[in-house]
Design a protein around this motif. Structure first.
Motif, PDB file in Angstrom:
ATOM      1  N   ALA A  15     -40.302 -22.556 -19.745  1.00  0.00           N
ATOM      2  CA  ALA A  15     -40.996 -21.758 -20.759  1.00  0.00           C
ATOM      3  C   ALA A  15     -42.061 -20.935 -20.055  1.00  0.00           C
ATOM      4  O   ALA A  15     -43.012 -21.488 -19.501  1.00  0.00           O
ATOM      5  N   LEU A  16     -41.890 -19.633 -20.073  1.00  0.00           N
ATOM      6  CA  LEU A  16     -42.851 -18.726 -19.466  1.00  0.00           C
ATOM      7  C   LEU A  16     -43.763 -18.214 -20.574  1.00  0.00           C
ATOM      8  O   LEU A  16     -43.305 -17.564 -21.512  1.00  0.00           O
ATOM      9  N   HIS A  66     -39.164 -21.850  -7.599  1.00  0.00           N
ATOM     10  CA  HIS A  66     -40.057 -22.890  -7.082  1.00  0.00           C
ATOM     11  C   HIS A  66     -41.401 -22.781  -7.786  1.00  0.00           C
ATOM     12  O   HIS A  66     -42.043 -21.726  -7.759  1.00  0.00           O
ATOM     13  N   TYR A  67     -41.806 -23.884  -8.417  1.00  0.00           N
ATOM     14  CA  TYR A  67     -43.064 -23.962  -9.145  1.00  0.00           C
ATOM     15  C   TYR A  67     -43.889 -25.101  -8.565  1.00  0.00           C
ATOM     16  O   TYR A  67     -43.340 -26.140  -8.204  1.00  0.00           O
ATOM     17  N   TRP A  68     -45.199 -24.916  -8.519  1.00  0.00           N
ATOM     18  CA  TRP A  68     -46.088 -25.942  -7.983  1.00  0.00           C
ATOM     19  C   TRP A  68     -47.076 -26.401  -9.042  1.00  0.00           C
ATOM     20  O   TRP A  68     -47.532 -25.613  -9.868  1.00  0.00           O
ATOM     21  N   PRO A  95     -51.063 -23.256 -12.378  1.00  0.00           N
ATOM     22  CA  PRO A  95     -50.175 -24.334 -11.915  1.00  0.00           C
ATOM     23  C   PRO A  95     -49.234 -24.793 -13.037  1.00  0.00           C
ATOM     24  O   PRO A  95     -49.613 -24.841 -14.212  1.00  0.00           O
ATOM     25  N   ALA A  96     -48.001 -25.086 -12.648  1.00  0.00           N
ATOM     26  CA  ALA A  96     -46.956 -25.474 -13.602  1.00  0.00           C
ATOM     27  C   ALA A  96     -47.243 -26.852 -14.193  1.00  0.00           C
ATOM     28  O   ALA A  96     -47.831 -27.716 -13.539  1.00  0.00           O
ATOM     29  N   VAL A  97     -46.786 -27.033 -15.433  1.00  0.00           N
ATOM     30  CA  VAL A  97     -46.937 -28.313 -16.127  1.00  0.00           C
ATOM     31  C   VAL A  97     -45.555 -28.739 -16.608  1.00  0.00           C
ATOM     32  O   VAL A  97     -44.874 -27.983 -17.311  1.00  0.00           O
ATOM     33  N   VAL A 105     -45.045 -22.641 -17.748  1.00  0.00           N
ATOM     34  CA  VAL A 105     -45.684 -21.829 -16.723  1.00  0.00           C
ATOM     35  C   VAL A 105     -46.392 -20.668 -17.411  1.00  0.00           C
ATOM     36  O   VAL A 105     -45.771 -19.932 -18.175  1.00  0.00           O
ATOM     37  N   GLU A 106     -47.687 -20.507 -17.140  1.00  0.00           N
ATOM     38  CA  GLU A 106     -48.450 -19.408 -17.734  1.00  0.00           C
ATOM     39  C   GLU A 106     -48.528 -18.246 -16.751  1.00  0.00           C
ATOM     40  O   GLU A 106     -49.175 -18.329 -15.708  1.00  0.00           O
TER      41      GLU A 106
END
Length: 166
Positions: A15-16, A66-68, A95-97, A105-106
């Protein structure tokens, strides 16, 4: 910006979020989660072709994203359906949740494009970032976003994006 293929395995949802609203939501196949970096894969799902001038995203393209949990960016490796690397599209994000199987991801408007051969490194959407008003609403987040963009650009110019996501 991607979606699941019919033959993929278990899915999660990306979800962006932008300006407090969900911009896009799509299923993706989990590739890995080391406790800090979450990696998913999904093919391009928008209708038709999106031509930015410097790259075209089109049906058949595959995004390895890739998300951190502790970094203010996401790096998306973009390949053709045949496997040819087009480059890396990087979103500056909080930062991704991960909430169950939903990765939230915001998006903070700033982006970076790096061509496959590294010869083109483009900072994108700096005008949108300014217009977003984030610097006034949340100066520490705005500073973190600019630092993240600078960090990614430095890594890209030093040839380090492939190493960052390998």
């Amino acid at each position: 910006m991607s979606a699941r293929s019919a033959d993929s395995g278990p899915t999660m949802t990306v979800a962006l979020v932008k300006a407090g609203r969900t911009k896009i939501r799509y299923p993706a196949e989990p590739v890995g989660d080391d406790g800090n970096r979450i990696t998913v894969r999904a093919p391009w799902a928008a209708p038709g072709v999106r031509d930015f001038g410097f790259v075209r995203f089109e049906p058949g393209d595959v995004f390895t994203e890739h998300y951190w949990r502790d970094r203010w960016y996401a790096v998306k490796e973009v390949r053709t359906g045949e496997g040819r690397l087009k480059g890396w599209y990087c979103d500056i994000t909080r930062p991704a949740v991960l909430r169950g199987t939903e990765l939230v991801v915001e998006d903070l408007d700033l982006d970076l494009w790096v061509s496959a051969d590294g010869s083109s490194v483009l900072r994108l959407d700096e005008d949108e970032f300014e217009e977003s008003g984030l610097a006034g609403r949340d100066p520490s987040a705005a500073d973190a976003a600019v630092r993240a963009l600078d960090e990614l650009e430095d890594l890209a110019r030093a040839g380090g994006l492939a190493g960052l996501v390998s």
